[in-house]
Design a protein around this motif. Structure first.
Motif, PDB file in Angstrom:
ATOM      1  N   LYS A   1       0.805  -1.197   0.000  1.00 42.02           N
ATOM      2  CA  LYS A   1       0.000   0.000   0.000  1.00 42.02           C
ATOM      3  C   LYS A   1       0.849   1.262   0.000  1.00 42.02           C
ATOM      4  O   LYS A   1       0.544   2.185  -0.747  1.00 42.02           O
ATOM      5  CB  LYS A   1      -0.906  -0.012   1.214  1.00 42.02           C
TER       6      LYS A   1
ATOM      7  N   PHE B   1       1.242   6.645  -6.680  1.00 43.19           N
ATOM      8  CA  PHE B   1       0.068   7.486  -6.948  1.00 43.19           C
ATOM      9  C   PHE B   1       0.416   8.969  -6.759  1.00 43.19           C
ATOM     10  O   PHE B   1       0.094   9.819  -7.591  1.00 43.19           O
ATOM     11  CB  PHE B   1      -1.086   7.042  -6.042  1.00 43.19           C
ATOM     12  N   TYR B   2       1.072   9.289  -5.643  1.00 43.02           N
ATOM     13  CA  TYR B   2       1.437  10.680  -5.374  1.00 43.02           C
ATOM     14  C   TYR B   2       2.471  11.184  -6.386  1.00 43.02           C
ATOM     15  O   TYR B   2       2.432  12.353  -6.812  1.00 43.02           O
ATOM     16  CB  TYR B   2       1.964  10.846  -3.951  1.00 43.02           C
ATOM     17  N   MET B   3       3.371  10.322  -6.772  1.00 45.63           N
ATOM     18  CA  MET B   3       4.373  10.703  -7.763  1.00 45.63           C
ATOM     19  C   MET B   3       3.697  10.944  -9.124  1.00 45.63           C
ATOM     20  O   MET B   3       4.079  11.869  -9.851  1.00 45.63           O
ATOM     21  CB  MET B   3       5.422   9.600  -7.900  1.00 45.63           C
ATOM     22  N   SER B   4       2.696  10.134  -9.431  1.00 46.54           N
ATOM     23  CA  SER B   4       1.973  10.308 -10.686  1.00 46.54           C
ATOM     24  C   SER B   4       1.204  11.624 -10.676  1.00 46.54           C
ATOM     25  O   SER B   4       1.169  12.355 -11.673  1.00 46.54           O
ATOM     26  CB  SER B   4       0.987   9.158 -10.906  1.00 46.54           C
ATOM     27  N   ILE B   5       0.567  11.913  -9.534  1.00 47.98           N
ATOM     28  CA  ILE B   5      -0.178  13.172  -9.418  1.00 47.98           C
ATOM     29  C   ILE B   5       0.788  14.356  -9.519  1.00 47.98           C
ATOM     30  O   ILE B   5       0.512  15.350 -10.194  1.00 47.98           O
ATOM     31  CB  ILE B   5      -0.985  13.202  -8.110  1.00 47.98           C
ATOM     32  N   LEU B   6       1.914  14.254  -8.834  1.00 45.42           N
ATOM     33  CA  LEU B   6       2.900  15.321  -8.857  1.00 45.42           C
ATOM     34  C   LEU B   6       3.450  15.502 -10.282  1.00 45.42           C
ATOM     35  O   LEU B   6       3.585  16.638 -10.758  1.00 45.42           O
ATOM     36  CB  LEU B   6       4.038  14.994  -7.879  1.00 45.42           C
ATOM     37  N   THR B   7       3.723  14.419 -10.976  1.00 44.39           N
ATOM     38  CA  THR B   7       4.219  14.500 -12.352  1.00 44.39           C
ATOM     39  C   THR B   7       3.147  15.101 -13.257  1.00 44.39           C
ATOM     40  O   THR B   7       3.452  15.935 -14.120  1.00 44.39           O
ATOM     41  CB  THR B   7       4.594  13.092 -12.849  1.00 44.39           C
TER      42      THR B   7
ATOM     43  N   ARG C   1       3.712   1.717  -1.148  1.00 40.40           N
ATOM     44  CA  ARG C   1       4.394   1.868  -2.420  1.00 40.40           C
ATOM     45  C   ARG C   1       3.405   2.313  -3.478  1.00 40.40           C
ATOM     46  O   ARG C   1       3.742   3.146  -4.335  1.00 40.40           O
ATOM     47  CB  ARG C   1       5.001   0.522  -2.798  1.00 40.40           C
ATOM     48  N   THR C   2       2.214   1.852  -3.472  1.00 42.07           N
ATOM     49  CA  THR C   2       1.193   2.239  -4.423  1.00 42.07           C
ATOM     50  C   THR C   2       0.821   3.702  -4.181  1.00 42.07           C
ATOM     51  O   THR C   2       0.598   4.452  -5.142  1.00 42.07           O
ATOM     52  CB  THR C   2      -0.050   1.358  -4.243  1.00 42.07           C
ATOM     53  N   THR C   3       0.717   4.089  -2.950  1.00 42.97           N
ATOM     54  CA  THR C   3       0.409   5.476  -2.655  1.00 42.97           C
ATOM     55  C   THR C   3       1.557   6.386  -3.118  1.00 42.97           C
ATOM     56  O   THR C   3       1.297   7.494  -3.594  1.00 42.97           O
ATOM     57  CB  THR C   3       0.187   5.692  -1.143  1.00 42.97           C
ATOM     58  N   LEU C   4       2.751   5.891  -2.918  1.00 41.81           N
ATOM     59  CA  LEU C   4       3.897   6.692  -3.335  1.00 41.81           C
ATOM     60  C   LEU C   4       3.868   6.852  -4.862  1.00 41.81           C
ATOM     61  O   LEU C   4       4.079   7.968  -5.379  1.00 41.81           O
ATOM     62  CB  LEU C   4       5.193   6.015  -2.887  1.00 41.81           C
TER      63      LEU C   4
END
Length: 184
Positions: A3, A10-16, A5-8
């Motif tokens: 979880k 996810f957050y990296m995708s949103i930030l990108t 890692r998936t959130t990380l």
């Protein structure tokens, strides 16, 4: 563990995605500003090109008008150079083999831009007529107000070997009064 890692991710995708959208908006505004600036520069450049073309056209027209102006001014007597006009008249008499006497040339006080003149022409009939015709057709705007043509007959009596010889000769005289437009 999965979880976080998936959130990380996810957050990296949103930030990108936010960085990508932000840079898209930033570059869009930069391009829009550059486009607006380029449009303003092109408009200014076009107006300066039009002004330059207008100036060139105006300079050509000024040259054309100056040539026309010289032609038009040649029809007027310059009141500051009346002496050259009088010389022209006297040369006219010399060239036509007549005695041309300028009696008067004056600037008219009653009519604006007008020079009044009077000449007397003496000679043979054909020469006097030719001179008056040339005077009428001089390259100025002239108006002949009066023309008096007289024939003077002169009788000469001489004695040759005891005989009286009478000879007659005729001299024609024309008195011409005229008006010429002048440039004041």
């Amino acid at each position: 563990m999965h979880k976080p890692r998936t959130t990380l991710v996810f957050y990296m995708s949103i930030l990108t995605m936010l960085l990508a959208v932000g840079s898209f908006v930033f570059f869009f505004k930069v391009i829009k500003n550059k486009n607006h600036h380029t449009s303003a520069v092109l408009t200014t450049l076009q107006s300066k090109i039009n002004k330059k073309e207008n100036i060139e056209t105006l300079e050509k027209k000024i040259v054309e008008v100056e040539a026309t102006r010289k032609v038009i001014n040649s029809y007027f007597v310059d009141s500051n150079h009346i002496d050259s006009f009088i010389n022209y008249l006297e040369n006219l008499g010399t060239n036509t083999k007549t005695e041309l006497v300028v009696k008067s040339v004056e600037i008219s006080s009653s009519e604006a831009n007008t020079v009044l003149g009077q000449v007397s022409i003496k000679g043979g009939f054909a020469d006097v007529i030719r001179t008056t015709t040339l005077l009428e057709n001089i390259p100025y705007q002239i108006h002949i107000t009066s023309l008096y043509l007289n024939k003077d007959i002169q009788t000469v009596t001489t004695e040759v070997k005891g005989k009286t010889v009478v000879t007659t000769s005729s001299v024609w005289q024309a008195d011409v009064t005229f008006k010429i437009l002048s440039s004041l």
